[in-house]
Design a protein around this motif. Structure first.
Motif, PDB file in Angstrom:
ATOM      1  N   ASP A   1       4.624  25.306  35.106  1.00 20.69           N
ATOM      2  CA  ASP A   1       5.281  26.404  36.173  1.00 20.69           C
ATOM      3  C   ASP A   1       4.309  26.899  37.078  1.00 20.69           C
ATOM      4  OD1 ASP A   1       7.712  26.250  34.929  1.00 20.69           O
ATOM      5  OD2 ASP A   1       7.635  27.755  33.908  1.00 20.69           O
TER       6      ASP A   1
ATOM      7  N   PHE B   1       4.236  24.658  40.019  1.00 18.06           N
ATOM      8  CA  PHE B   1       5.020  24.028  40.688  1.00 18.06           C
ATOM      9  C   PHE B   1       5.359  25.089  41.261  1.00 18.06           C
ATOM     10  CE2 PHE B   1       9.648  25.103  41.652  1.00 18.06           C
ATOM     11  CZ  PHE B   1      10.249  24.273  41.448  1.00 18.06           C
TER      12      PHE B   1
ATOM     13  N   ARG C   1      13.223  21.464  35.620  1.00 16.54           N
ATOM     14  CA  ARG C   1      11.701  21.741  36.284  1.00 16.54           C
ATOM     15  C   ARG C   1      11.852  20.023  36.608  1.00 16.54           C
ATOM     16  NH1 ARG C   1      11.585  26.046  38.269  1.00 16.54           N
ATOM     17  NH2 ARG C   1       9.904  27.962  37.448  1.00 16.54           N
TER      18      ARG C   1
ATOM     19  N   GLN D   1      14.072  19.416  39.613  1.00 19.66           N
ATOM     20  CA  GLN D   1      12.976  20.130  40.883  1.00 19.66           C
ATOM     21  C   GLN D   1      11.747  18.956  41.323  1.00 19.66           C
ATOM     22  OE1 GLN D   1      12.572  23.759  38.610  1.00 19.66           O
ATOM     23  NE2 GLN D   1      14.676  24.973  39.538  1.00 19.66           N
TER      24      GLN D   1
ATOM     25  N   ASP E   1      16.359  30.555  40.561  1.00 22.86           N
ATOM     26  CA  ASP E   1      16.266  29.166  41.014  1.00 22.86           C
ATOM     27  C   ASP E   1      16.385  29.364  42.291  1.00 22.86           C
ATOM     28  OD1 ASP E   1      12.988  28.459  39.452  1.00 22.86           O
ATOM     29  OD2 ASP E   1      14.672  27.290  38.359  1.00 22.86           O
TER      30      ASP E   1
END
Length: 142
Positions: free
Chosen positions: A62, A65, A95, A98, A128
């Motif tokens: 995360d 990211f 994730r 993404q 998101d």
């Protein structure tokens, strides 16, 4: 292999993880990453066998990211998927989708985002950027 980490190691990992979470929440993602990496280093060999590795890789992924380090984020989420309860975890698949989307690997992105949708429903996309759900809607009927 023991089923639980020794209390001392577990407590150190939890403390470092909490520190990382607090730093990430304040926006200091570089310092947060350092804490997560330090916690991962405390795990015994064959670290992907431990539950703590799952959430540490997710937290580290995360942070990567959020800083746009998509290659590093991808590696973290691939590691997380190999850890206990990683495969099939809707958030990890979200994730991964993404990260693949941002890396222009659209076929893989669609697959991972579909897995996230199947496991977590539309709600998992709500926090998101809507572009991920919009992209998925071009690939499947949601």
């Amino acid at each position: 292999m023991p089923t639980q980490l020794p209390d001392e190691i577990h407590n150190q990992i939890v403390l470092l993880s909490k520190q990382g979470d607090d730093l990430a929440q304040k926006g200091d993602l570089e310092a947060a990453k350092e804490r997560y990496i330090a916690a991962l280093r405390l795990l015994p060999e064959d670290h992907i066998q431990w539950n703590a590795a799952t959430w540490l890789y997710v937290a580290l992924g995360d942070a990567h990211f959020r800083t746009g380090a998509f290659d590093k984020a991808h590696k973290c989420f691939i590691n997380a998927i190999q850890c206990p309860d990683g495969l099939g975890n809707p958030y990890i698949h979200l994730r991964l989708g993404q990260v693949n989307f941002e890396s222009k690997n659209l076929g893989r992105a669609a697959d991972e985002l579909a897995r996230a949708y199947m496991g977590g429903g539309m709600e998992i996309f709500m926090e998101d950027d809507p572009k991920y759900l919009e992209f998925l809607e071009t690939r499947i009927t949601v």
